[in-house]
Design a protein around this motif. Structure first.
Motif, PDB file in Angstrom:
ATOM      1  N   ARG A 191      -6.803   0.172  -9.648  1.00  0.00           N
ATOM      2  CA  ARG A 191      -6.771   1.381  -8.584  1.00  0.00           C
ATOM      3  C   ARG A 191      -6.740   1.117  -7.289  1.00  0.00           C
ATOM      4  O   ARG A 191      -6.071   2.022  -6.750  1.00  0.00           O
ATOM      5  CB  ARG A 191      -8.539   2.017  -9.041  1.00  0.00           C
ATOM      6  N   ARG A 192      -6.993  -0.035  -7.026  1.00  0.00           N
ATOM      7  CA  ARG A 192      -6.927  -0.628  -5.593  1.00  0.00           C
ATOM      8  C   ARG A 192      -5.103  -0.561  -5.719  1.00  0.00           C
ATOM      9  O   ARG A 192      -5.111  -0.406  -4.254  1.00  0.00           O
ATOM     10  CB  ARG A 192      -7.289  -1.252  -4.883  1.00  0.00           C
ATOM     11  N   VAL A 193      -4.561  -0.548  -6.026  1.00  0.00           N
ATOM     12  CA  VAL A 193      -2.730  -1.334  -6.251  1.00  0.00           C
ATOM     13  C   VAL A 193      -2.940   0.885  -5.802  1.00  0.00           C
ATOM     14  O   VAL A 193      -1.612   1.012  -5.189  1.00  0.00           O
ATOM     15  CB  VAL A 193      -2.181  -1.654  -7.734  1.00  0.00           C
ATOM     16  N   LEU A 194      -3.183   1.508  -6.598  1.00  0.00           N
ATOM     17  CA  LEU A 194      -2.578   2.734  -6.540  1.00  0.00           C
ATOM     18  C   LEU A 194      -3.009   4.317  -5.788  1.00  0.00           C
ATOM     19  O   LEU A 194      -2.187   4.657  -6.115  1.00  0.00           O
ATOM     20  CB  LEU A 194      -2.487   3.509  -8.327  1.00  0.00           C
ATOM     21  N   ASN A 195      -3.518   3.509  -5.394  1.00  0.00           N
ATOM     22  CA  ASN A 195      -5.213   4.505  -4.560  1.00  0.00           C
ATOM     23  C   ASN A 195      -4.287   5.018  -3.380  1.00  0.00           C
ATOM     24  O   ASN A 195      -3.718   6.025  -3.481  1.00  0.00           O
ATOM     25  CB  ASN A 195      -6.787   4.524  -4.158  1.00  0.00           C
ATOM     26  N   PRO A 196      -3.272   3.697  -2.599  1.00  0.00           N
ATOM     27  CA  PRO A 196      -3.303   4.507  -1.607  1.00  0.00           C
ATOM     28  C   PRO A 196      -1.738   5.225  -1.374  1.00  0.00           C
ATOM     29  O   PRO A 196      -1.236   5.706  -1.380  1.00  0.00           O
ATOM     30  CB  PRO A 196      -2.527   3.063  -0.792  1.00  0.00           C
ATOM     31  N   THR A 197      -0.791   5.225  -2.914  1.00  0.00           N
ATOM     32  CA  THR A 197      -0.283   6.261  -3.052  1.00  0.00           C
ATOM     33  C   THR A 197      -0.380   7.516  -3.538  1.00  0.00           C
ATOM     34  O   THR A 197       0.216   8.957  -3.113  1.00  0.00           O
ATOM     35  CB  THR A 197       0.460   5.477  -4.696  1.00  0.00           C
ATOM     36  N   MET A 198      -2.042   7.243  -4.513  1.00  0.00           N
ATOM     37  CA  MET A 198      -2.438   8.753  -4.309  1.00  0.00           C
ATOM     38  C   MET A 198      -2.919   9.517  -2.976  1.00  0.00           C
ATOM     39  O   MET A 198      -3.208  10.672  -3.021  1.00  0.00           O
ATOM     40  CB  MET A 198      -3.429   8.731  -5.940  1.00  0.00           C
ATOM     41  N   ASN A 199      -3.220   8.389  -2.519  1.00  0.00           N
ATOM     42  CA  ASN A 199      -3.525   9.203  -0.924  1.00  0.00           C
ATOM     43  C   ASN A 199      -2.534   9.803  -0.595  1.00  0.00           C
ATOM     44  O   ASN A 199      -2.407  11.049   0.623  1.00  0.00           O
ATOM     45  CB  ASN A 199      -4.680   8.493  -0.140  1.00  0.00           C
ATOM     46  N   VAL A 245       1.415   8.973 -11.249  1.00  0.00           N
ATOM     47  CA  VAL A 245       0.189   8.306 -10.651  1.00  0.00           C
ATOM     48  C   VAL A 245      -1.227   9.256 -11.275  1.00  0.00           C
ATOM     49  O   VAL A 245      -2.381   8.046 -11.417  1.00  0.00           O
ATOM     50  CB  VAL A 245       0.282   8.031  -9.265  1.00  0.00           C
ATOM     51  N   ILE A 246      -1.606  10.133 -10.800  1.00  0.00           N
ATOM     52  CA  ILE A 246      -2.509  10.966 -11.501  1.00  0.00           C
ATOM     53  C   ILE A 246      -2.629  10.566 -13.370  1.00  0.00           C
ATOM     54  O   ILE A 246      -4.632  10.210 -12.865  1.00  0.00           O
ATOM     55  CB  ILE A 246      -2.430  12.841 -11.534  1.00  0.00           C
ATOM     56  N   ALA A 247      -2.091  10.415 -13.600  1.00  0.00           N
ATOM     57  CA  ALA A 247      -2.343  10.336 -15.292  1.00  0.00           C
ATOM     58  C   ALA A 247      -2.362   9.121 -15.252  1.00  0.00           C
ATOM     59  O   ALA A 247      -3.647   8.362 -15.818  1.00  0.00           O
ATOM     60  CB  ALA A 247      -1.227  10.878 -16.691  1.00  0.00           C
ATOM     61  N   GLY A 303       0.794  -1.363  -0.086  1.00  0.00           N
ATOM     62  CA  GLY A 303      -0.279  -0.074  -0.006  1.00  0.00           C
ATOM     63  C   GLY A 303       1.242   1.475  -0.382  1.00  0.00           C
ATOM     64  O   GLY A 303       1.976   1.165  -0.507  1.00  0.00           O
ATOM     65  N   GLU A 304       0.620   2.200   1.143  1.00  0.00           N
ATOM     66  CA  GLU A 304       1.302   3.479   1.003  1.00  0.00           C
ATOM     67  C   GLU A 304       2.248   2.974   1.156  1.00  0.00           C
ATOM     68  O   GLU A 304       3.220   4.197   1.276  1.00  0.00           O
ATOM     69  CB  GLU A 304       0.691   4.202   1.732  1.00  0.00           C
ATOM     70  N   ASN A 305       3.105   2.560   1.555  1.00  0.00           N
ATOM     71  CA  ASN A 305       4.187   1.997   2.445  1.00  0.00           C
ATOM     72  C   ASN A 305       5.102   1.640   1.684  1.00  0.00           C
ATOM     73  O   ASN A 305       6.534   1.911   1.217  1.00  0.00           O
ATOM     74  CB  ASN A 305       4.294   0.786   3.252  1.00  0.00           C
ATOM     75  N   GLU A 306       4.742   0.946   0.325  1.00  0.00           N
ATOM     76  CA  GLU A 306       5.497   1.176  -1.135  1.00  0.00           C
ATOM     77  C   GLU A 306       5.807   3.011  -1.432  1.00  0.00           C
ATOM     78  O   GLU A 306       4.965   3.093  -2.255  1.00  0.00           O
ATOM     79  CB  GLU A 306       4.886   0.350  -1.988  1.00  0.00           C
ATOM     80  N   ARG A 307       6.862   2.828  -1.465  1.00  0.00           N
ATOM     81  CA  ARG A 307       7.051   4.373  -1.749  1.00  0.00           C
ATOM     82  C   ARG A 307       8.414   4.607  -2.926  1.00  0.00           C
ATOM     83  O   ARG A 307       8.182   5.318  -3.359  1.00  0.00           O
ATOM     84  CB  ARG A 307       7.399   5.265  -0.531  1.00  0.00           C
ATOM     85  N   ASP A 308       8.504   3.462  -3.377  1.00  0.00           N
ATOM     86  CA  ASP A 308       9.515   3.319  -4.131  1.00  0.00           C
ATOM     87  C   ASP A 308       9.495   3.863  -5.214  1.00  0.00           C
ATOM     88  O   ASP A 308       8.563   3.716  -6.350  1.00  0.00           O
ATOM     89  CB  ASP A 308      10.615   2.727  -4.162  1.00  0.00           C
ATOM     90  N   ILE A 309      10.150   4.807  -6.152  1.00  0.00           N
ATOM     91  CA  ILE A 309       9.535   5.332  -7.433  1.00  0.00           C
ATOM     92  C   ILE A 309       9.381   4.222  -8.556  1.00  0.00           C
ATOM     93  O   ILE A 309       8.682   4.160  -9.852  1.00  0.00           O
ATOM     94  CB  ILE A 309       9.855   6.698  -7.999  1.00  0.00           C
TER      95      ILE A 309
END
Length: 878
Positions: A646-654, A675-677, A609-615
């Motif tokens: 979306r469930r995969v990416l939304n934590p990063t977006m949040n 992420v937005i695109a 989730g949001e703990n995966e922060r690596d670009i």
């Protein structure tokens, strides 16, 4: 302090089938080329008078020659020129015969020209063209909106012959003394400093430049126009950044980069930059090459040299640094030491691509550059896995073929192989080899073998045996890893095969592969895997031993089920670069039919989730989700897949949000637009609504939207555009004076999906709104992003003659292939294959074959995506 100790390098089964190249060190006499070698130029004195209103030039040149053996004829290059007279210093006058198809002129004398030294004088005329090659004009608008005209040269691969007759092949090195008559108000920049400026009429001046060092013709440069500069100094060398007057201050960022890079390169190469100055010149818009390493007069399309604090993004900042580092690396590898022929162009481009990342990482460690090369690696390997790939070093017969060699193999694979060799030999040993190479071959030419010999001298290793297996044959090694448990220890057996996609009968090849392995709690190990199996033993059967540690190798890794299991369990404990590497290999193995898509999707769904922060990790996931989403177009399962994605990416977006947070890293700021695109592509309702809101505010108040968000917000707006939205964006494209902004907004417009707007988009590309040098790329972007590549193909065919009038030769070759490669329609593929333009030149035939290959591979993979995504969603309750 904990240290990772490498085991002594093992050489497992090194012999492999000898390469067809069997290349020797450089020899002028045996260097490939199209011109005879009995007459050798040593110095040119060139004097041209330009007429920028009539788009013509008059030239006089004097060439110092060494004639090896008596000959009645002298053959040299010209393209589009008209030679009116040619005479030797002994009074012998030549009869002139021009072959415009072969781009040559043959001078025939009544008596044989004696062996020895001679001087040849030639008078000629020629055109100044409008397409971005040779000597051409670039019309643009100044910052205050006034029309301006710049004179520009771009000579690589073989367009110096469009400004002066000469021996236009890289092995024919000579010195050049250039004089040019041009409008008195123009500032002129060439490779060397100006020595004199004299009046040449009421509105003209004659500018003379110092004589260059010995160099190849394609490195000569001339740029003249309404320019101003900012100046600095790097390690004692004056550095200037020139731009259209009014924009010169935007060159300060690039200037600062060059001031840091030049001392680093002086030290790294062990040979100081040898010219008395280094200028970098921003060409407004119409510059197809992107950037060019002309010795001492480096030229760039303006959006990769100028940084506008109001409109440029963090990605622009990074791109400028990398491109400046790339072209500056060429001042040694390419200019001081030049490949002997275009079959070794990778010696220039692969090395400079590697060095640009090394230098950028050195100066900007917080950018995390090396792990983020994962994306370039995946794109390179995707090309190299197809049947139409080619060796890094390939036979080049002519100029059209040479142009086609400037591709992901020469640049990307060249870079990755050099990085692998450095990782195997060690940084200091590799650097010492480069110093030997530069000192041994300064002002001369080389082959790849010369580089291997220099690295062998510094390392004591048989570098050629390893390197040639990657450089002189095509494709990618696949390291197959099998794990067995013996007495509680894990025994890994390594074998190799060839990794291939959409190739039913790949030619069996063998490489000598430097392999690096390790994992949490395990020491790092190295070996060179050849034809024979090799083994590694670790203390536990459950120890997660990962191969290609640090992603520094050029190979795919296929783990058997038992070897993969510990890696899956320990996935989150590996460094980000190794997580990205595992993801990339697993998806590629799916594409090759050697693994199921479920492995990749399972790894993706397990991201924390949001703990995966690596670009690097997240951008790999974004790209693969986008590919699957595109393949799912028109499938009943697409909404379910989009919901999962979306469930995969939304934590990063949040975590990121729409706006930067105090103390946020530059990498998060770079990740946010991606992420937005992608969420916009995945039809995320909240992202689309917010993008539309911000777009409306931006329409009335451009300052309301950060530069970093303009691309994703306008791209989402374009995908949902009505006529009014399209008109607004198209007007912005036409009126944008900044090339960076113009291309950013056009790339957004490429996402329009309405057929009527797609038609207007195609017409926009060749209307004058887009620089000529970017038209073919723009049409390819529309085909790829609109979701309707077949319509784009039909429109390009309908307007083909109008489009081609704007294109330089190398764009002509790839125009149709670039548009058609986005299709999945066999009828379009057949039309491409049978189109006369697709077979007109060697370069066009190569581009066509590659496009057909890509179409077939993507279509086959899309079918598997649809089947296996449906199965995975069903098994996971989605």
């Amino acid at each position: 302090m904990r240290r990772l100790l490498a085991l002594t390098t093992l050489m497992a089964g090194l012999p492999f089938t000898a390469s067809a190249f069997a290349e020797a060190p450089f020899s002028f006499a045996s260097a490939p080329g199209e011109l005879p070698k009995n007459v050798i130029p040593t110095a040119y004195m060139i004097d041209i008078t330009t007429d920028l209103n009539r788009l013509s030039l008059r030239g006089k040149e004097t060439i110092s020659l060494d004639v090896a053996s008596p000959s009645r004829s002298v053959t040299l290059n010209q393209a589009g020129l008209k030679l009116s007279s040619a005479r030797l210093d002994n009074g012998m006058v030549a009869a002139i015969r021009q072959d415009d198809d072969a781009q040559t002129a043959t001078l025939t004398f009544a008596q044989p020209v004696p062996a020895g030294h001679h001087t040849l004088a030639i008078d000629y005329t020629g055109p100044i063209i409008e397409t971005p090659n040779g000597i051409y004009i670039d019309d643009y608008k100044s910052p205050d909106g006034k029309p301006r005209r710049m004179l520009v040269t771009q000579f690589e691969v073989a367009d110096a012959r469009r400004m002066f007759p000469g021996w236009d092949e890289p092995a024919f090195k000579a010195t050049f003394q250039l004089n040019v008559t041009l409008p008195s108000k123009d500032v002129a920049v060439s490779n060397m400093p100006v020595t004199a400026t004299t009046a040449a009429g009421p509105d003209a001046k004659r500018v003379s430049f110092q004589t260059t060092p010995r160099m190849s013709t394609y490195l000569l440069a001339l740029v003249a126009g309404d320019m101003s500069a900012v100046h600095g100094n790097g390690d004692g060398t004056p550095i200037g950044v020139y731009a259209p007057t009014g924009l010169q201050e935007q060159g300060r960022y690039a200037l600062g980069a060059a001031e840091k890079i030049l001392p680093y390169y002086n030290t790294y190469f062990g040979t100081k930059y040898p010219l008395p100055k280094m200028d970098m010149i921003a060409i407004p818009g119409n510059y197809q090459a992107g950037a060019m390493e002309n010795w001492g007069a480096l030229t760039y399309i303006d959006n990769v040299l100028l940084f506008d604090p109001h409109n440029s993004t963090p990605h622009t900042r990074e791109l400028i640094y990398e491109v400046v580092a790339h072209e500056m690396a060429h001042q040694w590898s390419g200019d001081l030491v030049t490949m002997g022929w275009w079959d070794n162009i990778w010696l220039n481009e692969g090395f400079a691509s590697w060095m640009e990342i090394k230098a950028t990482d050195k100066m900007n460690p917080d950018w995390d550059i090396w792990p983020r090369q994962h994306d370039a690696r995946e794109h390179t390997m995707a090309m190299d896995a197809l049947p139409t790939t080619h060796p890094i070093q390939q036979v080049i017969h002519n100029v059209s073929e040479a142009n086609s060699a400037f591709d992901s193999i020469s640049y990307g694979k060249g870079e990755l192989v050099i990085r692998m060799l450095e990782g195997w030999l060690g940084e200091d040993t590799f650097r010492d080899g480069m110093r030997i190479y530069m000192k041994s071959h300064a002002y001369n030419n080389t082959t790849s073998q010369d580089l291997w010999d220099a690295l062998a001298r510094s390392s004591g290793q048989d570098v050629g045996r390893v390197a040639r297996s990657f450089v002189e044959q095509p494709g990618i090694p696949q390291i197959n890893v099998a794990l067995t448990c013996q007495s509680g220890k894990g025994v890994y057996t390594l074998t190799q095969s060839r990794f291939a996609i959409h190739d039913p009968h790949p030619r069996a090849l063998r490489w000598n592969v430097p392999v690096i392995a390790g994992g949490p709690g395990l020491e790092t190990r190295k070996l060179v895997l050849g034809a024979q199996p090799a083994t590694m033993t670790v203390p536990s059967c459950e120890a997660p031993l990962k191969f290609d540690l640090g992603e520094s190798g050029y190979y795919r890794v296929h783990y058997d089920t038992r070897a993969l299991a510990p890696l899956m369990k320990s996935f989150a404990t590996f460094a980000p670069v190794d997580r990205a590497n595992l993801l990339g290999d697993q998806y590629a193995l799916f594409e090759a039919g050697e693994a199921t898509l479920s492995v990749y999707l399972d790894l993706t769904s397990a991201l924390p989730g949001e703990n995966e922060r690596d670009i690097a990790v997240l951008e790999d996931v974004i790209e693969r989700l986008d590919t699957i989403n595109d393949a799912e177009r028109h499938q009943a399962t697409r909404p379910a897949f989009q919901d999962f994605a979306r469930r995969v990416l939304n934590p990063t977006m949040n975590r990121l949000g729409w706006d930067p947070k105090p103390g946020e890293s530059v990498l998060d700021d770079m990740l946010r637009p991606s992420v937005i695109a992608e969420l916009g592509e995945l039809e995320d309702p909240s992202v689309i609504a917010e993008a539309q809101r911000r777009f409306k505010s931006w329409q009335t108040d451009p300052a309301s939207l950060r530069a970093n968000l303009v691309a994703p917000v306008t791209g989402i707006a374009a995908r949902h555009a009505d006529d009014a939205t399209y008109d607004f964006l198209a007007t912005k494209v036409r009126n944008a004076q900044s090339t960076e902004m113009k291309l950013r907004l056009f790339n957004a417009l490429a996402h329009v999906t309405d057929p009527a707007l797609i038609e207007r988009n195609v017409e926009l590309t060749y209307s004058g709104a887009i620089p000529d040098g970017r038209i073919a790329m723009a049409l390819s972007a529309i085909a790829a992003e609109s979701g309707n590549p077949d319509l784009v193909w039909q429109l390009v065919k309908k307007h083909e003659s109008e489009i081609r009038a704007h294109l330089a030769p190398w764009s002509q070759d790839g125009l149709l292939a670039g548009v058609a490669r986005a299709t999945s329609n066999p009828a379009i593929a057949e039309q491409l294959k049978n189109d006369p333009a697709s077979q007109k030149t060697t370069g066009a035939r190569i581009a066509t074959a590659r496009a057909l290959d890509a179409i077939g591979a993507r279509t086959a993979v899309a079918e598997r995506i649809q089947t296996q995504t449906r199965q995975w969603l069903a098994s996971h309750g989605d």
